[in-house]
Design a protein around this motif. Structure first.
Motif, PDB file in Angstrom:
ATOM      1  N   VAL A 257      13.804   8.634  -1.613  1.00 30.63           N
ATOM      2  CA  VAL A 257      12.911   9.178  -0.590  1.00 30.63           C
ATOM      3  C   VAL A 257      12.980   8.273   0.635  1.00 30.63           C
ATOM      4  CG1 VAL A 257      11.406  10.225  -2.315  1.00 30.63           C
ATOM      5  CG2 VAL A 257      10.896   7.915  -1.481  1.00 30.63           C
ATOM      6  N   VAL A 258      12.479   8.772   1.757  1.00 31.55           N
ATOM      7  CA  VAL A 258      12.540   7.992   2.996  1.00 31.55           C
ATOM      8  C   VAL A 258      11.140   7.794   3.569  1.00 31.55           C
ATOM      9  CG1 VAL A 258      14.875   8.795   3.532  1.00 31.55           C
ATOM     10  CG2 VAL A 258      12.901  10.030   4.458  1.00 31.55           C
ATOM     11  N   VAL A 259      11.006   6.714   4.370  1.00 33.16           N
ATOM     12  CA  VAL A 259       9.741   6.403   5.029  1.00 33.16           C
ATOM     13  C   VAL A 259      10.013   6.053   6.489  1.00 33.16           C
ATOM     14  CG1 VAL A 259       8.501   5.671   2.969  1.00 33.16           C
ATOM     15  CG2 VAL A 259       9.891   4.006   4.217  1.00 33.16           C
ATOM     16  N   SER A 260       9.014   6.240   7.330  1.00 33.46           N
ATOM     17  CA  SER A 260       9.138   5.931   8.752  1.00 33.46           C
ATOM     18  C   SER A 260       8.776   4.475   9.011  1.00 33.46           C
ATOM     19  CB  SER A 260       8.205   6.833   9.563  1.00 33.46           C
ATOM     20  OG  SER A 260       6.845   6.475   9.322  1.00 33.46           O
ATOM     21  N   ASP A 261       9.146   3.978  10.184  1.00 35.58           N
ATOM     22  CA  ASP A 261       8.775   2.616  10.553  1.00 35.58           C
ATOM     23  C   ASP A 261       7.258   2.454  10.603  1.00 35.58           C
ATOM     24  OD1 ASP A 261      11.411   1.872  10.684  1.00 35.58           O
ATOM     25  OD2 ASP A 261      11.451   1.485  12.839  1.00 35.58           O
ATOM     26  N   ASP A 262       6.531   3.456  11.065  1.00 34.68           N
ATOM     27  CA  ASP A 262       5.067   3.367  11.098  1.00 34.68           C
ATOM     28  C   ASP A 262       4.495   3.270   9.688  1.00 34.68           C
ATOM     29  OD1 ASP A 262       4.915   3.399  13.841  1.00 34.68           O
ATOM     30  OD2 ASP A 262       4.444   5.541  13.997  1.00 34.68           O
ATOM     31  N   GLU A 263       5.085   4.000   8.741  1.00 33.46           N
ATOM     32  CA  GLU A 263       4.619   3.922   7.347  1.00 33.46           C
ATOM     33  C   GLU A 263       4.932   2.557   6.747  1.00 33.46           C
ATOM     34  OE1 GLU A 263       4.990   8.720   6.407  1.00 33.46           O
ATOM     35  OE2 GLU A 263       6.697   7.389   6.032  1.00 33.46           O
ATOM     36  N   ILE A 264       6.044   1.972   7.152  1.00 35.49           N
ATOM     37  CA  ILE A 264       6.381   0.622   6.692  1.00 35.49           C
ATOM     38  C   ILE A 264       5.365  -0.379   7.224  1.00 35.49           C
ATOM     39  CG2 ILE A 264       8.097  -1.232   6.796  1.00 35.49           C
ATOM     40  CD1 ILE A 264      10.261   0.986   7.006  1.00 35.49           C
ATOM     41  N   ARG A 265       4.995  -0.254   8.489  1.00 34.08           N
ATOM     42  CA  ARG A 265       3.991  -1.151   9.077  1.00 34.08           C
ATOM     43  C   ARG A 265       2.663  -1.041   8.330  1.00 34.08           C
ATOM     44  NH1 ARG A 265       6.266   1.132  13.881  1.00 34.08           N
ATOM     45  NH2 ARG A 265       7.478  -0.412  15.066  1.00 34.08           N
ATOM     46  N   ALA A 266       2.266   0.168   8.004  1.00 39.94           N
ATOM     47  CA  ALA A 266       1.004   0.383   7.291  1.00 39.94           C
ATOM     48  C   ALA A 266       1.040  -0.283   5.916  1.00 39.94           C
ATOM     49  CB  ALA A 266       0.725   1.875   7.148  1.00 39.94           C
ATOM     50  N   ALA A 267       2.184  -0.218   5.252  1.00 40.67           N
ATOM     51  CA  ALA A 267       2.322  -0.864   3.934  1.00 40.67           C
ATOM     52  C   ALA A 267       2.264  -2.376   4.068  1.00 40.67           C
ATOM     53  CB  ALA A 267       3.633  -0.432   3.293  1.00 40.67           C
ATOM     54  N   MET A 268       2.882  -2.921   5.116  1.00 37.51           N
ATOM     55  CA  MET A 268       2.807  -4.363   5.352  1.00 37.51           C
ATOM     56  C   MET A 268       1.364  -4.805   5.572  1.00 37.51           C
ATOM     57  SD  MET A 268       6.099  -4.772   7.896  1.00 37.51           S
ATOM     58  CE  MET A 268       5.813  -6.503   8.256  1.00 37.51           C
ATOM     59  N   ARG A 269       0.610  -4.007   6.338  1.00 41.14           N
ATOM     60  CA  ARG A 269      -0.796  -4.333   6.581  1.00 41.14           C
ATOM     61  C   ARG A 269      -1.594  -4.311   5.296  1.00 41.14           C
ATOM     62  NH1 ARG A 269      -0.063  -1.370  11.459  1.00 41.14           N
ATOM     63  NH2 ARG A 269      -0.734   0.570  10.466  1.00 41.14           N
ATOM     64  N   LEU A 270      -1.397  -3.274   4.479  1.00 43.76           N
ATOM     65  CA  LEU A 270      -2.158  -3.191   3.236  1.00 43.76           C
ATOM     66  C   LEU A 270      -1.834  -4.361   2.310  1.00 43.76           C
ATOM     67  CD1 LEU A 270      -3.393  -0.445   1.107  1.00 43.76           C
ATOM     68  CD2 LEU A 270      -1.739  -1.916  -0.010  1.00 43.76           C
ATOM     69  N   ALA A 271      -0.544  -4.700   2.205  1.00 41.12           N
ATOM     70  CA  ALA A 271      -0.151  -5.818   1.339  1.00 41.12           C
ATOM     71  C   ALA A 271      -0.805  -7.116   1.801  1.00 41.12           C
ATOM     72  CB  ALA A 271       1.367  -5.962   1.327  1.00 41.12           C
ATOM     73  N   PHE A 272      -0.889  -7.300   3.107  1.00 41.64           N
ATOM     74  CA  PHE A 272      -1.486  -8.517   3.647  1.00 41.64           C
ATOM     75  C   PHE A 272      -3.003  -8.522   3.484  1.00 41.64           C
ATOM     76  CE2 PHE A 272      -3.216 -10.950   7.277  1.00 41.64           C
ATOM     77  CZ  PHE A 272      -2.653 -12.196   7.000  1.00 41.64           C
ATOM     78  N   GLU A 273      -3.652  -7.428   3.846  1.00 40.35           N
ATOM     79  CA  GLU A 273      -5.104  -7.396   3.846  1.00 40.35           C
ATOM     80  C   GLU A 273      -5.708  -7.296   2.451  1.00 40.35           C
ATOM     81  OE1 GLU A 273      -5.951  -4.095   6.386  1.00 40.35           O
ATOM     82  OE2 GLU A 273      -5.681  -5.252   8.243  1.00 40.35           O
ATOM     83  N   ARG A 274      -5.063  -6.523   1.563  1.00 44.11           N
ATOM     84  CA  ARG A 274      -5.647  -6.273   0.247  1.00 44.11           C
ATOM     85  C   ARG A 274      -5.060  -7.125  -0.876  1.00 44.11           C
ATOM     86  NH1 ARG A 274     -10.508  -3.646   0.395  1.00 44.11           N
ATOM     87  NH2 ARG A 274     -10.478  -2.008   1.984  1.00 44.11           N
ATOM     88  N   MET A 275      -3.764  -7.480  -0.735  1.00 42.23           N
ATOM     89  CA  MET A 275      -3.119  -8.254  -1.799  1.00 42.23           C
ATOM     90  C   MET A 275      -2.829  -9.681  -1.380  1.00 42.23           C
ATOM     91  SD  MET A 275      -0.535  -5.316  -3.261  1.00 42.23           S
ATOM     92  CE  MET A 275      -0.285  -6.169  -4.815  1.00 42.23           C
ATOM     93  N   LYS A 276      -3.067  -9.978  -0.095  1.00 41.06           N
ATOM     94  CA  LYS A 276      -2.904 -11.334   0.452  1.00 41.06           C
ATOM     95  C   LYS A 276      -1.470 -11.839   0.334  1.00 41.06           C
ATOM     96  CE  LYS A 276      -7.237 -10.787   0.961  1.00 41.06           C
ATOM     97  NZ  LYS A 276      -7.664 -10.148   2.243  1.00 41.06           N
ATOM     98  N   ILE A 277      -0.506 -10.926   0.530  1.00 42.63           N
ATOM     99  CA  ILE A 277       0.903 -11.321   0.500  1.00 42.63           C
ATOM    100  C   ILE A 277       1.597 -10.869   1.788  1.00 42.63           C
ATOM    101  CG2 ILE A 277       1.132 -11.399  -2.011  1.00 42.63           C
ATOM    102  CD1 ILE A 277       2.410  -8.625  -1.922  1.00 42.63           C
ATOM    103  N   VAL A 278       2.559 -11.687   2.213  1.00 45.14           N
ATOM    104  CA  VAL A 278       3.381 -11.367   3.386  1.00 45.14           C
ATOM    105  C   VAL A 278       4.661 -10.702   2.897  1.00 45.14           C
ATOM    106  CG1 VAL A 278       4.708 -12.323   5.308  1.00 45.14           C
ATOM    107  CG2 VAL A 278       2.438 -13.244   4.767  1.00 45.14           C
ATOM    108  N   VAL A 279       4.910  -9.502   3.377  1.00 46.75           N
ATOM    109  CA  VAL A 279       6.085  -8.735   2.965  1.00 46.75           C
ATOM    110  C   VAL A 279       6.879  -8.365   4.217  1.00 46.75           C
ATOM    111  CG1 VAL A 279       6.911  -6.688   1.736  1.00 46.75           C
ATOM    112  CG2 VAL A 279       4.779  -7.792   1.029  1.00 46.75           C
ATOM    113  N   GLU A 280       8.186  -8.587   4.211  1.00 43.73           N
ATOM    114  CA  GLU A 280       9.017  -8.179   5.338  1.00 43.73           C
ATOM    115  C   GLU A 280       9.182  -6.655   5.309  1.00 43.73           C
ATOM    116  OE1 GLU A 280      13.434  -8.935   4.921  1.00 43.73           O
ATOM    117  OE2 GLU A 280      12.675 -10.306   3.381  1.00 43.73           O
ATOM    118  N   PRO A 281       9.564  -6.045   6.422  1.00 43.07           N
ATOM    119  CA  PRO A 281       9.661  -4.577   6.452  1.00 43.07           C
ATOM    120  C   PRO A 281      10.528  -3.986   5.343  1.00 43.07           C
ATOM    121  CG  PRO A 281       9.777  -5.447   8.675  1.00 43.07           C
ATOM    122  CD  PRO A 281       9.797  -6.638   7.760  1.00 43.07           C
ATOM    123  N   SER A 282      11.689  -4.585   5.083  1.00 42.59           N
ATOM    124  CA  SER A 282      12.578  -4.050   4.042  1.00 42.59           C
ATOM    125  C   SER A 282      11.914  -4.084   2.673  1.00 42.59           C
ATOM    126  CB  SER A 282      13.887  -4.845   4.007  1.00 42.59           C
ATOM    127  OG  SER A 282      14.564  -4.746   5.243  1.00 42.59           O
TER     128      SER A 282
END
Length: 322
Positions: A257-282
């Motif tokens: 499946v595919v995702v947009s850059d905006d959806e990737i940004r949203a996932a990065m935010r959730l990982a940081f805010e809720r799971m306290k981890i830094v994840v690169e876009p890939s």
């Protein structure tokens, strides 16, 4: 024997034995918020905590450690947008060898500096006009170096599969495994491990929508090229699947499946805010796919491989604030 896969579960187990005590056994994290948003139990394998900050160390070390003493003395060549570069550089250093890495001119500064910090020589090229494979092959031939590609190598693929192996060993039964897809090495190794241990598991790859070469290839039943992808997921900017990786993924991967850059940004935010981890876009694309509801059906227990966390603070802040 023509139906035999080029990488087997035994190869992944062998790689795991070789990596024991060298690679980190990375944590598997949970988030009630994530579970609620997805509607399933989600188990997140955090390869952003791996050595060099990405899963790539697994495959690089497994491949480099099998070279002869004579070849290690001559040195190693690789081409990479960043994480494989760092992984080969570190593996070479750990094993008393040297590395020359072909990297795009626009590689993120953090990845380039880290690669140099591990002692590698860096040769740059323009990713939009140059052919990194040809450059790497010519360099290796000229200097007598062993070329370790980022995914077109059975020992690299087997090494990458150890992340999924550990995830399943820790979580037990999973209904689905969701993995980022660039050149296809991580998902090829992951699918080999997952299907070998859990034959009924569904393996889903995730690509940025600008670089959907594997999705198109699986749908066509043959390798299909796309224009050089322009996406924030620089580690997944692949134009065409590898021959070796596609031969595995065409048989073991159930869907991409595919995702947009905006959806990737949203996932990065959730990982940081809720799971306290830094994840690169890939690394964030599997989370993006789950959060955007890209899976056709939502399984009960989902394993996710976060492939890396190599991003500098300025770039991370810029992306999550967008």
């Amino acid at each position: 024997m023509t139906n035999a896969l080029p990488v087997t579960l035994d190869d992944v187990h062998d790689a795991a034995a070789r990596l024991k005590g060298v690679a980190h056994r990375t944590p598997v994290l949970r988030s009630r918020t994530l579970d609620a948003l997805v509607g399933a139990e989600v188990f997140v394998k955090c390869e952003n905590f791996q050595r060099v900050g990405a899963f790539k160390f697994r495959g690089a070390y497994n491949a480099v450690s099998r070279l002869s003493p004579a070849q290690l003395a001559k040195g190693i060549a690789a081409y990479s947008s960043g994480n494989h570069a760092q992984a080969v550089a570190l593996a070479a250093r750990e094993l008393g060898s040297s590395a020359v890495i072909v990297m795009p001119e626009d590689t993120p500064r953090l990845k380039r500096e880290a690669t140099a910090g591990y002692g590698a020589e860096i040769v740059t090229y323009d990713r939009y006009t140059g052919d990194r494979v040809a450059i790497g092959q010519a360099l290796a031939a000229e200097r007598g170096l062993a070329l370790i590609p980022p995914y077109e190598h059975p020992h690299v693929i087997a090494g990458q599969g150890t992340a999924a192996l550990e995830l399943i060993e820790e979580t037990g039964e999973l209904d689905a495994l969701v993995v980022p897809v660039g050149g296809g090495g991580l998902i090829a190794g992951s699918a080999t491990a997952a299907k070998g241990l859990l034959p009924e598991i569904t393996v889903v790859g995730v690509e940025p929508e600008a670089g959907d070469d594997t999705k198109r290839s699986l749908e066509a039943g043959e390798r299909v090229a796309v224009p050089v992808p322009r996406t924030i997921a620089d580690g997944l900017a692949s134009e065409i699947p590898g021959e070796l990786t596609f031969s595995i993924n065409n048989r073991l991967v159930d869907d991409v499946v595919v995702v947009s850059d905006d959806e990737i940004r949203a996932a990065m935010r959730l990982a940081f805010e809720r799971m306290k981890i830094v994840v690169e876009p890939s690394g964030a694309v599997p989370l993006a796919a789950l959060l955007a509801g890209r899976l056709p059906e939502v399984p009960r227990r989902i394993g996710v491989v976060i492939s890396g966390g190599n991003i500098d603070v300025g770039r991370f802040a810029e992306l999550v604030a967008a």
